[in-house]
Design a protein around this motif. Sequence first.
Motif, PDB file in Angstrom:
ATOM      1  N   VAL A  94       0.746  -1.177  -0.001  1.00 38.30           N
ATOM      2  CA  VAL A  94      -0.103  -0.048  -0.009  1.00 38.30           C
ATOM      3  C   VAL A  94       0.806   1.392   0.059  1.00 38.30           C
ATOM      4  CG1 VAL A  94      -1.963   1.300   1.397  1.00 38.30           C
ATOM      5  CG2 VAL A  94      -2.049  -1.041   1.265  1.00 38.30           C
ATOM      6  N   TYR A  95       2.176   1.250   0.705  1.00 38.03           N
ATOM      7  CA  TYR A  95       2.747   2.663   0.976  1.00 38.03           C
ATOM      8  C   TYR A  95       3.815   2.674   0.106  1.00 38.03           C
ATOM      9  CZ  TYR A  95      -0.691   3.690   4.662  1.00 38.03           C
ATOM     10  OH  TYR A  95      -1.826   3.985   5.281  1.00 38.03           O
ATOM     11  N   PRO A 100      -6.470   7.616   5.879  1.00 35.79           N
ATOM     12  CA  PRO A 100      -6.460   8.988   4.967  1.00 35.79           C
ATOM     13  C   PRO A 100      -4.782   9.107   4.699  1.00 35.79           C
ATOM     14  CG  PRO A 100      -7.840   9.407   7.084  1.00 35.79           C
ATOM     15  CD  PRO A 100      -7.148   8.053   7.123  1.00 35.79           C
ATOM     16  N   ASP A 101      -4.610   9.547   3.422  1.00 38.32           N
ATOM     17  CA  ASP A 101      -3.169   9.893   3.081  1.00 38.32           C
ATOM     18  C   ASP A 101      -2.664  10.927   3.854  1.00 38.32           C
ATOM     19  OD1 ASP A 101      -3.443   7.799   1.122  1.00 38.32           O
ATOM     20  OD2 ASP A 101      -4.247   9.252  -0.551  1.00 38.32           O
ATOM     21  N   GLU A 102      -3.599  11.691   4.401  1.00 40.83           N
ATOM     22  CA  GLU A 102      -2.837  13.015   5.270  1.00 40.83           C
ATOM     23  C   GLU A 102      -2.280  12.548   6.622  1.00 40.83           C
ATOM     24  OE1 GLU A 102      -6.110  12.556   4.023  1.00 40.83           O
ATOM     25  OE2 GLU A 102      -6.313  14.215   2.967  1.00 40.83           O
ATOM     26  N   ARG A 131       6.014   2.396  -3.439  1.00 40.84           N
ATOM     27  CA  ARG A 131       5.818   2.607  -4.836  1.00 40.84           C
ATOM     28  C   ARG A 131       6.947   2.059  -5.366  1.00 40.84           C
ATOM     29  NH1 ARG A 131       1.736   3.589  -3.112  1.00 40.84           N
ATOM     30  NH2 ARG A 131       0.415   5.329  -3.276  1.00 40.84           N
ATOM     31  N   ALA A 184      -0.243   9.677   6.622  1.00 42.33           N
ATOM     32  CA  ALA A 184       1.180   9.536   6.002  1.00 42.33           C
ATOM     33  C   ALA A 184       1.900  10.809   5.668  1.00 42.33           C
ATOM     34  CB  ALA A 184       1.099   8.653   4.793  1.00 42.33           C
ATOM     35  N   GLU A 185       1.145  11.834   5.086  1.00 37.28           N
ATOM     36  CA  GLU A 185       1.919  12.997   4.558  1.00 37.28           C
ATOM     37  C   GLU A 185       2.347  13.769   5.972  1.00 37.28           C
ATOM     38  OE1 GLU A 185       3.588  15.586   1.952  1.00 37.28           O
ATOM     39  OE2 GLU A 185       2.581  13.567   1.698  1.00 37.28           O
ATOM     40  N   ARG A 189       5.475  12.141   7.112  1.00 32.12           N
ATOM     41  CA  ARG A 189       6.683  12.357   6.431  1.00 32.12           C
ATOM     42  C   ARG A 189       7.204  13.747   6.782  1.00 32.12           C
ATOM     43  NH1 ARG A 189       4.139  11.863   1.911  1.00 32.12           N
ATOM     44  NH2 ARG A 189       4.260   9.377   1.921  1.00 32.12           N
ATOM     45  N   MET A 238      -5.972   1.011   2.916  1.00 30.55           N
ATOM     46  CA  MET A 238      -6.371   1.781   1.793  1.00 30.55           C
ATOM     47  C   MET A 238      -7.376   2.701   2.472  1.00 30.55           C
ATOM     48  SD  MET A 238      -6.245  -0.777  -1.401  1.00 30.55           S
ATOM     49  CE  MET A 238      -6.820   0.416  -2.226  1.00 30.55           C
TER      50      MET A 238
END
Length: 282
Positions: A104-105, A171-173, A107, A175-176, A179, A168
């Motif tokens: 998932v995380y 929320p992507d927020e 690439r 992970a952001e 980071r 999945m």
Amino acid sequence: MIERRPMLDLLAHLILLIGVLLVAFPVYVTFVASTQTAAEVQQAPMSLLPGSHLIENYTQVITGGSNTGSSAPVGRMMWVSLITALVISIGKISISLLSAFAVVYFRFPGRMLCFWMIFVTLMLPVEVRISPTYQVVAGLGLLNSYAGLTLPLIASATATFLFRQFFMTVPDELAEAARIDGASPMRFFRDILLPLSRTSIAALFVIQFIYGWNQYLWPLLVTTQEDMYPVVIGIRRMIAGGDAATEWNLVMATAMLAMLPPAAVVVLMQRWFVKGLVDAEK
């Protein structure tokens, strides 16, 4: 609006009570048989009242097994089953969490190909791959060992798929933000994803523990020594063949003991298990 009628409530409770009795009756008969002598169990019809040999029967199977079938102590078999179930359940969850996290995380080229290769293994039942797996385990000298009992069963495509679907929904927020704060991927995994996944982990642990505890076919192939028998195999070995009379009272006592650890896990983790199934905290 739900209309409450005393007669309907009484009928519903009566149906539920009958259902409970139908499910619990075989367990009660097993318990009664485990408290009687071998001769009393073989009487027709068998008494449905508990006998007077409860402590004697359970002490014998825990410390010495049966006299006509396997003589391995059931206490040792339950220890083998406990270690096997714990390693399988914890191993499946750990590997599935990490593989789902990577899919998932991260690439990387072939990411989806890797996922679908894992997913396709769902179509392969154990019976299909049991012969080559046995040859590999035997070639590595892992027969009659905990590694041989657990390693071939330690990966789970189902658990990987479930964790992937859960990750999945995160929320992507999150992970952001991690980071931006300078958190490493593994710190994000440990501090964010693991706490969010605790109900799913608990539910999966209960399912996989019972799966590992009840394993029969694979341990039957890779164990030939009595001290490495899990308790499910032990019950089968206690049933005498030929002209020997099976001591069914001891077999039933072993069956009762074999039911206790999975039942304890379900009872102790019931709240987490239900939360994980209904996904209430997501």
